[in-house]
Design an enzyme around this catalytic site. Structure first.
Site: not given
Ligand code: RB5
Length: 156
Positions: A111, A145, A81, A22, A78
């Site tokens: 990355h 990498r 978050g 919500h 949310c």
């Protein structure tokens, strides 16, 4: 909608899964609107109202959609978050990055090959959130990498 606010579907991940509790419902609706106008297909996994719900249910559903290939990328929201990003990341195939700005969003793609962008709808304004969405969908993984490290993330 003005062209400035559009997010053109430039990436391979054209089906974008969206999920929120919500706290993120309103921002999710706005993001869905912008994505659709940019030519993306949106898989909206809810919630579909501002009534209180539990973020793990939506985070798990989003992770499942990514893990099973129903969507190429996901956006999880949310209030902060935090809760929903924790829920999404319990699935080893999901790599959710909680981002508050475009730089962290860019790095999450370059990355970490993040396949889910998590946003805190009560902490991040809509304009910044839409910029993050744009960067998330249009930034490639650098590989090199970073590739071995990301591979290890799926082996927990
Ligand atoms: C809901 O009130 C709130 O706790 C939730 O949206 C989120 O911020 C949790 O991490």
């Amino acid at each position: 909608m003005s062209d400035a606010n559009k997010i053109p579907a430039a990436s391979a991940a054209k089906i974008i899964a969206l999920a929120s509790d919500h706290g993120g419902f309103e921002m999710k609706s706005r993001i869905a609107e912008v994505l659709k106008s940019g030519g993306y297909e949106v898989l909206d996994l809810g919630t579909h109202s501002a009534d209180r719900v539990d973020y793990p249910d939506y985070g798990y559903a989003l992770a499942e959609a990514i893990a099973t290939g129903k969507a190429g990328r996901g956006i999880a929201l949310c209030g902060s978050g935090i809760g929903i990003s924790i829920a999404v990341n319990r699935n080893p195939k999901a790599r959710a990055a909680l981002c508050h700005d475009v730089t962290s969003t860019r790095l999450a793609r370059e990355h970490n090959d993040a396949n889910v962008l998590a946003l805190g709808a009560r902490l991040t304004g809509i304009e910044v959130a839409l910029e993050c969405v744009k960067v998330f969908l249009n930034t490639a993984f650098e590989g090199g990498r970073h590739a071995e490290r990301v591979k290890k993330l799926g082996k927990c």
